[in-house]
Design a protein around this motif. Structure first.
Motif, PDB file in Angstrom:
ATOM      1  N   GLU A 156       0.813  -1.210   0.000  1.00  0.00           N
ATOM      2  CA  GLU A 156       0.000   0.000   0.000  1.00  0.00           C
ATOM      3  C   GLU A 156       0.851   1.267   0.000  1.00  0.00           C
ATOM      4  N   ILE A 157       1.923   1.267   0.762  1.00  0.00           N
ATOM      5  CA  ILE A 157       2.778   2.452   0.816  1.00  0.00           C
ATOM      6  C   ILE A 157       3.534   2.639  -0.486  1.00  0.00           C
ATOM      7  N   ALA A 158       3.911   1.541  -1.134  1.00  0.00           N
ATOM      8  CA  ALA A 158       4.566   1.660  -2.448  1.00  0.00           C
ATOM      9  C   ALA A 158       3.636   2.342  -3.442  1.00  0.00           C
ATOM     10  N   ALA A 159       2.360   1.940  -3.433  1.00  0.00           N
ATOM     11  CA  ALA A 159       1.393   2.559  -4.344  1.00  0.00           C
ATOM     12  C   ALA A 159       1.176   4.024  -3.998  1.00  0.00           C
ATOM     13  N   LEU A 160       1.090   4.330  -2.702  1.00  0.00           N
ATOM     14  CA  LEU A 160       0.894   5.714  -2.267  1.00  0.00           C
ATOM     15  C   LEU A 160       2.072   6.591  -2.696  1.00  0.00           C
ATOM     16  N   LEU A 161       3.288   6.100  -2.494  1.00  0.00           N
ATOM     17  CA  LEU A 161       4.459   6.918  -2.792  1.00  0.00           C
ATOM     18  C   LEU A 161       4.719   7.040  -4.285  1.00  0.00           C
ATOM     19  N   GLN A 162       4.318   6.048  -5.045  1.00  0.00           N
ATOM     20  CA  GLN A 162       4.434   6.186  -6.494  1.00  0.00           C
ATOM     21  C   GLN A 162       3.556   7.339  -6.972  1.00  0.00           C
ATOM     22  N   MET A 163       2.356   7.407  -6.451  1.00  0.00           N
ATOM     23  CA  MET A 163       1.441   8.491  -6.804  1.00  0.00           C
ATOM     24  C   MET A 163       1.962   9.829  -6.298  1.00  0.00           C
ATOM     25  N   SER A 164       2.445   9.862  -5.060  1.00  0.00           N
ATOM     26  CA  SER A 164       2.905  11.116  -4.470  1.00  0.00           C
ATOM     27  C   SER A 164       4.194  11.610  -5.127  1.00  0.00           C
ATOM     28  N   GLU A 169       4.118  15.757  -3.732  1.00  0.00           N
ATOM     29  CA  GLU A 169       3.400  16.164  -2.525  1.00  0.00           C
ATOM     30  C   GLU A 169       2.610  14.997  -1.937  1.00  0.00           C
ATOM     31  N   LEU A 170       2.455  15.034  -0.625  1.00  0.00           N
ATOM     32  CA  LEU A 170       1.623  14.058   0.078  1.00  0.00           C
ATOM     33  C   LEU A 170       0.765  14.800   1.080  1.00  0.00           C
ATOM     34  N   GLY A 171      -0.553  14.715   0.912  1.00  0.00           N
ATOM     35  CA  GLY A 171      -1.499  15.333   1.831  1.00  0.00           C
ATOM     36  C   GLY A 171      -2.212  14.295   2.672  1.00  0.00           C
TER      37      GLY A 171
END
Length: 437
Positions: A156-164, A169-171
Motif C-alpha cells: 500500500e505504501i509503495a502505491a501511495l508513494l508512487q502516486m505522491s 506532494e503528500l497530503g
C-alpha cells in the motif's frame, strides 16, 4: 473563598464551572469527539486556543491543591482530576468502582457499537474485553500476524508513494485513503481493500455520535454497518484479525461491535502516524534516526508515535463513572459521579513536565517515562487493547515511507520540534516528497 460541604470534595463556583466547560470542554466538543471537523481543527491550530485549557487547570490546581474538584451539572456531578496520583488510582481501579461505561461515552458509542466493551459492564464487559485482548494480542509488542501485515503495508505504501512522487506532494487525504486500505486488509483480507463503503458508513454513524444525546440513533444505518462487519467475520479470510476474532468469539462477546471500535480507532491511529511523519520531517536529525531504526522492534519510530499521541492526544478526555460512593482522603465522591481525566493537561503540564511542548521520543526509549502520568493509550485495566498493534502497524508504515523517500515541510508550515503547537492541523498539511539520494 473555597466553597465546601462537610465530608465532600471541593466544589467549583458557578463561574469556575462555566469556565471549565467553555475553556476545557468547548474545544473538545467543537472539533468533534468522534469525527474531527476540519475547519474547527484549523481554527484551533491557528489560534492556539487549546493551550488555555491546560493553563486553566493549572490555575485550579494552584488554588485548590490536588483536588479532585467537583462541578455540579444538570442531573449529575462531574469530578475533574488534577493530581497524577488520583489519575493513577482511577485508571488502576477500572472498571470497579470506576466504570468505563460513563453516561457521555454510552451516548456516543451506542450510535455505532451498542455492545462495545467500553460501554459494557459486569460479565459482559469482561467477556468482550477478553475477546479484544486475545484477537489483538494486546500483551505482545509484535503480533503473530506481523509478517502478513508487513507485506500489506509495503504494497500500500509503495502505491501511495508512487502516486505522491509524481506530484512531489503528500497530503492527509491520500495518506488516509491508503491507511484505511491497510486497516481493512489487515482486519478482513485483501478482498476488503476497496470496501470504502464500509468506512463511509462508520463515518456517517460517528458524525451522528458527535452529538451524543442530541442526535437520534441512525438504527437502520447502524444495522447495515454491523451486518456488513458480521458478514466478513462469518467466513474470515486466513491470516487476518477477523480470523483471530472469529476463533474466540461467543454470542455475548458481540464480535462485530468490537470491530466497530477497532475501525474507529484506526482513524485516530492514522492521524497520529501522519503527525509523527510531519514532526520527523521537521529536522534532519530526527529523519536520520528514523531511517536507521532497528527492526523488527523499531524503538525510535514507536517512541515517535507515542510522542505524537502525547503531544496531540487523539483521546483528549478519558471518562469514568463511579458505581458507588468512594473515599478521597476522608472526603466523599458520590455514586454515579462522572470523572474527567483531561489528557492534554497531563501531557502538556509545563509546571511539572520539562519537555511538555518539545518532541522528546527519547523519554520513551527506556520503557515508560518516569514522569507520571503520560498515558497516550490510557493505562490500567482499561488501557487500549490495540496499543501494541497500533504501534506495530504505524511504525511499519513510517518505516516503509522513509525507506526510499524523504519528506519535508513547506516553508509556510514549518514546525519547531522544541516548541510545538497545542493543536496540529493534519487536514491542511501537505508534505513535500522526493526520492532519497
Amino acid at each position: 473563598m473555597t466553597n465546601t460541604l462537610p465530608s465532600e470534595l471541593v466544589r467549583l463556583t458557578a463561574v469556575e464551572t462555566a469556565l471549565v466547560l467553555a475553556v476545557v470542554g468547548g474545544p473538545l466538543l467543537a472539533k468533534g469527539v468522534m469525527v474531527r471537523r476540519p475547519w474547527v481543527v484549523g481554527v484551533l491550530h491557528a489560534t492556539g486556543l487549546e493551550r488555555y485549557a491546560v493553563a486553566l487547570l493549572q490555575r485550579q490546581r494552584r488554588r485548590y491543591g490536588d483536588g479532585p474538584v467537583m462541578m455540579r451539572l444538570p442531573g449529575r456531578e462531574q469530578a475533574v482530576l488534577l493530581s497524577p496520583d488520583h489519575v493513577r488510582r482511577v485508571l488502576a481501579e477500572t472498571p470497579e468502582p470506576f466504570e468505563t461505561d460513563s453516561s457521555e461515552k454510552h451516548a456516543t458509542l451506542t450510535h455505532f457499537e451498542p455492545k462495545g466493551s467500553l460501554i459494557s459492564r459486569g460479565t459482559a464487559r469482561a467477556e468482550r474485553r477478553a475477546l479484544n485482548d486475545r484477537a489483538l494480542e494486546s500483551n505482545r509488542p509484535i503480533h503473530s500476524l506481523a509478517p502478513q501485515f508487513h507485506n500489506i503495508i509495503a504494497e500500500e505504501i509503495a502505491a501511495l508513494l508512487q502516486m505522491s512522487s509524481e506530484t512531489g506532494e503528500l497530503g492527509w487525504g491520500a495518506f488516509k485513503d491508503h491507511w484505511f486500505r491497510i486497516a481493512r486488509r489487515c482486519l478482513f483480507g485483501d478482498h476488503a481493500a476497496d470496501d470504502q463503503a464500509l468506512t463511509d458508513m462508520l463515518i456517517r454513524l460517528r458524525s451522528a455520535a458527535n452529538w451524543a444525546f442530541l442526535h437520534l440513533k441512525r438504527r437502520t444505518l447502524r444495522a447495515r454497518f454491523l451486518s456488513r462487519v458480521a458478514a466478513y467475520l462469518h467466513v474470515p479470510a486466513p491470516g487476518t484479525l477477523a480470523e483471530r476474532l472469529a476463533a474466540h468469539a461467543t454470542r455475548r462477546a458481540a464480535a462485530e461491535d468490537q470491530v466497530g471500535q477497532w475501525l474507529f480507532a484506526f482513524d485516530a491511529a492514522g492521524i497520529a502516524t501522519f503527525r509523527a511523519l510531519a514532526v520527523l520531517a521537521s529536522t534532519d536529525r530526527f529523519m536520520e534516526r528514523a531511517r536507521g531504526d532497528a527492526v523488527p522492534e523499531m524503538p525510535f519510530l514507536r517512541a515517535s508515535l507515542l510522542e505524537s499521541v502525547r503531544l496531540w492526544p487523539t483521546t483528549p478526555a478519558i471518562l469514568r463513572q463511579s458505581d458507588r460512593a468512594t473515599d478521597w482522603n476522608g472526603n466523599v465522591m458520590r455514586k454515579d459521579t462522572g470523572v474527567l481525566i483531561h489528557t492534554p493537561f497531563l501531557h502538556r503540564d509545563d509546571e511539572r513536565l520539562p519537555f511538555a511542548h518539545r518532541f522528546a521520543p527519547d523519554a520513551w526509549l527506556d520503557g515508560e517515562p518516569t514522569v507520571w502520568p503520560l498515558i497516550p493509550f490510557s493505562a490500567g485495566p482499561g488501557e487500549c487493547p490495540a496499543k501494541n498493534l497500533v504501534l506495530l502497524l504505524a511504525s511499519n508504515t513510517l518505516a516503509a515511507m522513509l525507506d526510499r523517500h524523504r519528506f519535508a515541510l513547506p516553508p509556510s508550515r514549518r514546525i519547531d520540534p522544541d516548541q510545538l503547537p497545542a493543536t496540529l492541523d493534519q487536514f491542511s498539511l501537505v508534505l513535500r516528497v522526493r526520492l532519497a539520494n
